[in-house]
Enzyme design. Structure first.
Site, PDB file in Angstrom:
ATOM      1  N   SER A 146       1.381 -13.427  -0.688  1.00  0.00           N
ATOM      2  CA  SER A 146       1.042 -13.094  -2.183  1.00  0.00           C
ATOM      3  C   SER A 146       0.842 -14.502  -2.096  1.00  0.00           C
ATOM      4  CB  SER A 146       2.202 -12.629  -2.864  1.00  0.00           C
ATOM      5  OG  SER A 146       1.689 -13.039  -3.796  1.00  0.00           O
ATOM      6  N   TYR A 159      10.167  -9.897  -6.120  1.00  0.00           N
ATOM      7  CA  TYR A 159       8.680  -9.784  -5.398  1.00  0.00           C
ATOM      8  C   TYR A 159       8.511 -11.414  -4.903  1.00  0.00           C
ATOM      9  CZ  TYR A 159       3.761  -9.353  -4.325  1.00  0.00           C
ATOM     10  OH  TYR A 159       2.550  -8.770  -3.876  1.00  0.00           O
TER      11      TYR A 159
HETATM   12  P1  NDP Z   1      -0.818  -0.300  -3.464  1.00  0.00           P
HETATM   13  O1  NDP Z   1       0.110   0.071  -3.889  1.00  0.00           O
HETATM   14  O2  NDP Z   1      -2.308   0.015  -3.342  1.00  0.00           O
HETATM   15  O3  NDP Z   1      -0.360   0.600  -1.842  1.00  0.00           O
HETATM   16  C1  NDP Z   1       0.550   0.297  -1.283  1.00  0.00           C
HETATM   17  C2  NDP Z   1       0.562   0.989   0.230  1.00  0.00           C
HETATM   18  O4  NDP Z   1       2.120   0.932   1.080  1.00  0.00           O
HETATM   19  C3  NDP Z   1       0.621   2.361  -0.244  1.00  0.00           C
HETATM   20  O5  NDP Z   1      -0.238   2.856   1.339  1.00  0.00           O
HETATM   21  C4  NDP Z   1       1.901   3.199   0.002  1.00  0.00           C
HETATM   22  O6  NDP Z   1       2.003   3.948   0.788  1.00  0.00           O
HETATM   23  C5  NDP Z   1       2.132   2.297   0.751  1.00  0.00           C
HETATM   24  N1  NDP Z   1       3.985   2.282   0.411  1.00  0.00           N
HETATM   25  C6  NDP Z   1       4.549   1.433  -0.633  1.00  0.00           C
HETATM   26  N2  NDP Z   1       5.599   1.767  -0.442  1.00  0.00           N
HETATM   27  C7  NDP Z   1       6.566   2.303   1.605  1.00  0.00           C
HETATM   28  C8  NDP Z   1       7.342   2.281   1.771  1.00  0.00           C
HETATM   29  N3  NDP Z   1       8.601   2.391   1.127  1.00  0.00           N
HETATM   30  N4  NDP Z   1       6.830   2.803   3.418  1.00  0.00           N
HETATM   31  C9  NDP Z   1       6.278   2.760   4.337  1.00  0.00           C
HETATM   32  N5  NDP Z   1       5.047   2.807   2.843  1.00  0.00           N
HETATM   33  C10 NDP Z   1       4.779   2.168   1.800  1.00  0.00           C
HETATM   34  O7  NDP Z   1      -0.437  -1.774  -2.597  1.00  0.00           O
HETATM   35  P2  NDP Z   1      -1.698  -3.017  -2.610  1.00  0.00           P
HETATM   36  O8  NDP Z   1      -2.584  -2.653  -1.252  1.00  0.00           O
HETATM   37  O9  NDP Z   1      -2.347  -3.296  -3.901  1.00  0.00           O
HETATM   38  O10 NDP Z   1      -1.082  -4.050  -2.171  1.00  0.00           O
HETATM   39  C11 NDP Z   1      -0.736  -3.923  -0.158  1.00  0.00           C
HETATM   40  C12 NDP Z   1      -0.133  -5.530   0.029  1.00  0.00           C
HETATM   41  O11 NDP Z   1      -0.575  -6.381  -0.305  1.00  0.00           O
HETATM   42  C13 NDP Z   1       1.293  -5.119  -0.477  1.00  0.00           C
HETATM   43  O12 NDP Z   1       2.647  -5.732   0.684  1.00  0.00           O
HETATM   44  C14 NDP Z   1       1.715  -6.454  -1.970  1.00  0.00           C
HETATM   45  O13 NDP Z   1       2.709  -6.966  -2.489  1.00  0.00           O
HETATM   46  C15 NDP Z   1       0.692  -7.357  -0.934  1.00  0.00           C
HETATM   47  N6  NDP Z   1      -0.616  -8.093  -2.074  1.00  0.00           N
HETATM   48  C16 NDP Z   1      -0.494  -7.485  -3.031  1.00  0.00           C
HETATM   49  C17 NDP Z   1      -1.916  -7.829  -4.154  1.00  0.00           C
HETATM   50  C18 NDP Z   1      -2.975  -6.891  -4.965  1.00  0.00           C
HETATM   51  O14 NDP Z   1      -3.475  -8.051  -5.557  1.00  0.00           O
HETATM   52  N7  NDP Z   1      -2.753  -6.243  -5.166  1.00  0.00           N
HETATM   53  C19 NDP Z   1      -1.937  -9.565  -4.140  1.00  0.00           C
HETATM   54  C20 NDP Z   1      -0.789 -10.112  -3.138  1.00  0.00           C
HETATM   55  C21 NDP Z   1      -0.774  -9.304  -2.336  1.00  0.00           C
HETATM   56  P3  NDP Z   1       2.052   5.235  -0.569  1.00  0.00           P
HETATM   57  O15 NDP Z   1       1.008   5.595  -0.493  1.00  0.00           O
HETATM   58  O16 NDP Z   1       2.389   6.633   0.548  1.00  0.00           O
HETATM   59  O17 NDP Z   1       2.406   5.389  -1.299  1.00  0.00           O
END
Ligand code: NDP
Length: 255
Positions: A146, A159
């Protein structure tokens, strides 16, 4: 030659947290570049819906529903993949959560939940994939960091600690595994349009801050991570190790 460098045909990629958001976009991107993909998430229905949509596009898609924080479930998932003869050539440690509260008000349990999901899970899953890659002497690991891998910010203490840890974990994977043909790198996305950021996107003041602070003057679209993910998953990056590549519209480049 140039397209072959980025060709993922014959490879299989496990992308954690790929039922939606950035993980889903990267899974589709890798599949379009030729890889078979293993989708993961907690919500089994959302996962199988995503898998069905991708299969309808003609991609080879496996499903592996598990909570990345549940070590027993992670081990069982890898054993199930082994039993099916599915070898993970590419791992994207993407699953993550956010939780906003000032440090002085933060409960330890909430700190642990965020660090466990964003960092400890990447170690456990990275170790399981890494052990198998070590026997084959090849593999690609992409850890999702991030902007907070290098910068602090109010209300997101756990985070920030976890994402800085992701950068350090990537460097240690490199120190130990690069000589065995495994390239570990990280991607640092900027502010992207996903469910995770819904409250921020809907907050006019925050939205104006993101647009004003980002040289590109806009949020990022999830599919804008795809090119970097394909690069780091493919032989185009065979001598790139231990790096974090920011895909952030220039945010980390300017004050
Ligand atoms: P979302 O909340 O849109 O999606 C999260 C995904 O992770 C979903 O598929 C969810 O599954 C899954 N998930 C969450 N917790 C778990 C768990 N305990 N076990 C398995 N799967 C899990 O997040 P983003 O797409 O925005 O983020 C993805 C990654 O990118 C993260 O690591 C985030 O920190 C990072 N990131 C995001 C940014 C942003 O601006 N969006 C910026 C920088 C980094 P389910 O649908 O089953 O809940």
């Amino acid at each position: 030659m140039s397209t072959k460098l980025f060709d993922l045909s014959g490879k299989t990629a496990l992308i954690t947290g790929s039922s939606r958001g950035l993980g889903r976009a990267m899974a589709e991107g890798l599949a379009a570049a030729g890889a078979a993909v293993v989708l993961n998430g907690v919500d089994a229905q959302r996962l199988s819906d995503a898998a069905a949509q991708m299969r309808a596009q003609g991609y080879t898609v496996h499903e592996s529903a598990f909570d990345v924080v549940d070590e027993a479930a992670v081990l069982a998932a890898f054993e199930a993949l082994d039993a099916q003869g599915i070898e993970i050539d590419i791992l994207i440690n993407n699953a993550g959560i956010q939780f906003r509260k000032p440090l002085a008000e933060l409960e330890t349990a909430d700190w642990r939940r965020v660090v466990d999901t964003n960092l400890t899970a990447a170690f456990v899953i990275g170790r399981e994939a890494g052990r198998r890659m070590l026997t084959r002497k090849r593999g690609k690991i992409i850890n999702i960091g991030s902007l907070m891998s290098g910068l602090g910010r109010v209300t997101v203490g756990p985070y920030t600690a976890a994402k800085a840890g992701i950068k350090a974990l990537t460097q240690t994977m490199t120190a130990e595994w690069a000589e065995h043909g495994i390239q570990a790198n990280a991607i640092g996305p900027g502010y992207m349009l996903t469910d995770m950021n819904k409250p921020l996107i809907e907050n006019e003041t925050f939205n104006a801050w993101v647009v004003g602070r980002t040289p590109a003057r806009r949020w990022g679209n999830p599919d804008e991570l795809v090119g970097t993910a394909i690069f780091l998953a493919s032989s185009a990056s065979d001598y790139v190790s231990g790096q974090i590549i920011y895909v952030d519209g220039g945010m980390t480049a300017i004050l």
